[in-house]
Design a protein around this motif. Structure first.
Motif, PDB file in Angstrom:
ATOM      1  N   PRO A 118      38.316 -21.339 -17.867  1.00 33.30           N
ATOM      2  CA  PRO A 118      37.327 -21.103 -18.927  1.00 33.30           C
ATOM      3  C   PRO A 118      36.761 -22.438 -19.407  1.00 33.30           C
ATOM      4  O   PRO A 118      37.437 -23.471 -19.355  1.00 33.30           O
ATOM      5  N   VAL A 119      35.547 -22.404 -19.896  1.00 36.38           N
ATOM      6  CA  VAL A 119      34.930 -23.655 -20.331  1.00 36.38           C
ATOM      7  C   VAL A 119      33.999 -23.378 -21.507  1.00 36.38           C
ATOM      8  O   VAL A 119      33.366 -22.312 -21.586  1.00 36.38           O
ATOM      9  N   PHE A 120      33.950 -24.318 -22.436  1.00 38.16           N
ATOM     10  CA  PHE A 120      32.964 -24.274 -23.510  1.00 38.16           C
ATOM     11  C   PHE A 120      31.740 -25.076 -23.097  1.00 38.16           C
ATOM     12  O   PHE A 120      31.864 -26.209 -22.618  1.00 38.16           O
ATOM     13  N   GLN A 121      30.587 -24.471 -23.274  1.00 40.00           N
ATOM     14  CA  GLN A 121      29.308 -25.169 -23.097  1.00 40.00           C
ATOM     15  C   GLN A 121      28.386 -24.738 -24.223  1.00 40.00           C
ATOM     16  O   GLN A 121      28.266 -23.535 -24.494  1.00 40.00           O
ATOM     17  N   ASN A 122      27.774 -25.712 -24.875  1.00 40.87           N
ATOM     18  CA  ASN A 122      26.972 -25.437 -26.066  1.00 40.87           C
ATOM     19  C   ASN A 122      27.800 -24.681 -27.109  1.00 40.87           C
ATOM     20  O   ASN A 122      27.301 -23.772 -27.782  1.00 40.87           O
ATOM     21  N   ASP A 123      29.088 -25.039 -27.221  1.00 42.39           N
ATOM     22  CA  ASP A 123      30.006 -24.438 -28.208  1.00 42.39           C
ATOM     23  C   ASP A 123      30.194 -22.938 -28.007  1.00 42.39           C
ATOM     24  O   ASP A 123      30.488 -22.203 -28.960  1.00 42.39           O
ATOM     25  N   ARG A 124      30.048 -22.471 -26.776  1.00 43.61           N
ATOM     26  CA  ARG A 124      30.247 -21.063 -26.459  1.00 43.61           C
ATOM     27  C   ARG A 124      31.109 -20.940 -25.206  1.00 43.61           C
ATOM     28  O   ARG A 124      30.965 -21.715 -24.260  1.00 43.61           O
ATOM     29  N   CYS A 125      32.012 -19.941 -25.219  1.00 47.44           N
ATOM     30  CA  CYS A 125      32.856 -19.666 -24.062  1.00 47.44           C
ATOM     31  C   CYS A 125      32.796 -18.170 -23.767  1.00 47.44           C
ATOM     32  O   CYS A 125      32.846 -17.334 -24.683  1.00 47.44           O
ATOM     33  N   LEU A 126      32.709 -17.831 -22.499  1.00 47.51           N
ATOM     34  CA  LEU A 126      32.625 -16.438 -22.072  1.00 47.51           C
ATOM     35  C   LEU A 126      33.941 -15.693 -22.322  1.00 47.51           C
ATOM     36  O   LEU A 126      35.023 -16.216 -22.062  1.00 47.51           O
ATOM     37  N   ILE A 127      33.805 -14.454 -22.805  1.00 45.84           N
ATOM     38  CA  ILE A 127      34.934 -13.536 -22.896  1.00 45.84           C
ATOM     39  C   ILE A 127      34.515 -12.216 -22.250  1.00 45.84           C
ATOM     40  O   ILE A 127      33.323 -11.969 -22.023  1.00 45.84           O
ATOM     41  N   SER A 128      35.493 -11.374 -21.942  1.00 42.17           N
ATOM     42  CA  SER A 128      35.178 -10.062 -21.380  1.00 42.17           C
ATOM     43  C   SER A 128      36.141  -9.019 -21.930  1.00 42.17           C
ATOM     44  O   SER A 128      37.254  -9.333 -22.374  1.00 42.17           O
ATOM     45  N   THR A 129      35.690  -7.783 -21.913  1.00 44.01           N
ATOM     46  CA  THR A 129      36.528  -6.656 -22.290  1.00 44.01           C
ATOM     47  C   THR A 129      36.176  -5.488 -21.383  1.00 44.01           C
ATOM     48  O   THR A 129      35.058  -5.419 -20.845  1.00 44.01           O
ATOM     49  N   ILE A 130      37.123  -4.579 -21.200  1.00 42.17           N
ATOM     50  CA  ILE A 130      36.899  -3.419 -20.342  1.00 42.17           C
ATOM     51  C   ILE A 130      36.826  -2.166 -21.210  1.00 42.17           C
ATOM     52  O   ILE A 130      37.707  -1.910 -22.038  1.00 42.17           O
ATOM     53  N   LYS A 131      35.742  -1.416 -21.033  1.00 37.61           N
ATOM     54  CA  LYS A 131      35.553  -0.171 -21.757  1.00 37.61           C
ATOM     55  C   LYS A 131      35.186   0.919 -20.761  1.00 37.61           C
ATOM     56  O   LYS A 131      34.223   0.758 -19.996  1.00 37.61           O
ATOM     57  N   ASP A 132      35.961   1.980 -20.750  1.00 40.19           N
ATOM     58  CA  ASP A 132      35.750   3.090 -19.807  1.00 40.19           C
ATOM     59  C   ASP A 132      35.709   2.595 -18.364  1.00 40.19           C
ATOM     60  O   ASP A 132      34.932   3.089 -17.535  1.00 40.19           O
ATOM     61  N   GLY A 133      36.523   1.580 -18.077  1.00 41.82           N
ATOM     62  CA  GLY A 133      36.616   1.070 -16.720  1.00 41.82           C
ATOM     63  C   GLY A 133      35.533   0.092 -16.323  1.00 41.82           C
ATOM     64  O   GLY A 133      35.505  -0.385 -15.187  1.00 41.82           O
ATOM     65  N   ILE A 134      34.628  -0.251 -17.250  1.00 46.88           N
ATOM     66  CA  ILE A 134      33.512  -1.165 -16.961  1.00 46.88           C
ATOM     67  C   ILE A 134      33.711  -2.445 -17.761  1.00 46.88           C
ATOM     68  O   ILE A 134      34.045  -2.406 -18.949  1.00 46.88           O
ATOM     69  N   THR A 135      33.485  -3.581 -17.118  1.00 48.69           N
ATOM     70  CA  THR A 135      33.664  -4.881 -17.767  1.00 48.69           C
ATOM     71  C   THR A 135      32.378  -5.304 -18.479  1.00 48.69           C
ATOM     72  O   THR A 135      31.286  -5.244 -17.890  1.00 48.69           O
TER      73      THR A 135
END
Length: 205
Positions: free
Chosen positions: A70-87
């Motif tokens: 994971p990496v911060f760029q422009n003070d933002r880092c990607l996250i993910s969550t799974i809902k109903d089997g979809i990311t």
């Protein structure tokens, strides 16, 4: 009194060692923070070695300098969550607070305060008399977003038809557009060619 002083001196060292030992991976610093891995979880340390974002399982790894972390760029880092089997993808800030809720089918890291994301649009297709059902459809669009999730530019205005079903979305759709300068994006067309799209970041959002 001496024993009490000794305890207070030992506790910070002990706590620090618990954070910095038994790490599986330590990434380079970026935006003042470095990703650290323990098992399948990631966190971030600052330049003093303090764990400023505790270990968590929703940070998205990106290929950076040939490595995945994971990496911060422009003070933002990607996250993910799974809902109903979809990311779905979103972003946190450097405090660990979610600033863009996971809502996109895919997203890039920020660069020059902009990222490319796949935005879903639900379409009302009316009633199907034969099936006796109300029919909806979905399309996704490659869009340019700002650090707060505001959509500025649709890179492919026609979008792509999709079925919002885990059977068809086992992996996130690929983002084909890419940022090649502060204001220019390379966008793949329907005939598998490329076009250039000029985006004025100051007026787009």
């Amino acid at each position: 009194m001496k024993n009490l002083l000794l305890i207070w001196l030992i506790i910070p060292v002990f706590a620090f060692s618990q954070i910095t030992e038994d790490l599986d991976f330590i990434a380079p610093f970026n935006d003042g923070l470095a990703a650290v891995q323990k098992g399948k979880s990631w966190g971030f340390i600052d330049q003093s070695g303090a764990l400023v974002i505790p270990f968590r399982n929703d940070l998205v790894v990106s290929r950076t300098n040939g490595l995945l972390y994971p990496v911060f760029q422009n003070d933002r880092c990607l996250i993910s969550t799974i809902k109903d089997g979809i990311t779905y993808f979103g972003f946190i800030d450097t405090t660990g607070k979610t600033v863009i809720a996971p809502q996109f089918l895919n997203a890039t890291n920020f660069e020059n305060n902009a990222a490319i994301a796949l935005n879903i649009l639900k379409q009302d297709l009316g009633d199907n008399g034969i099936l006796g059902k109300h029919v909806v459809g979905y399309r996704y669009f490659e869009v340019v977003i700002d650090p707060y999730g505001n959509i500025g530019t649709y890179l492919n205005p026609k979008g792509t038809n999709m079925a919002l079903d885990k059977k068809y979305l086992k992996t996130p759709p690929v983002i084909t557009s890419r940022q090649i300068s502060d204001q220019i994006y390379a966008v793949r067309t329907e005939n598998n060619k490329w076009k250039l799209v000029l985006v004025d970041q100051e007026t787009a959002f």
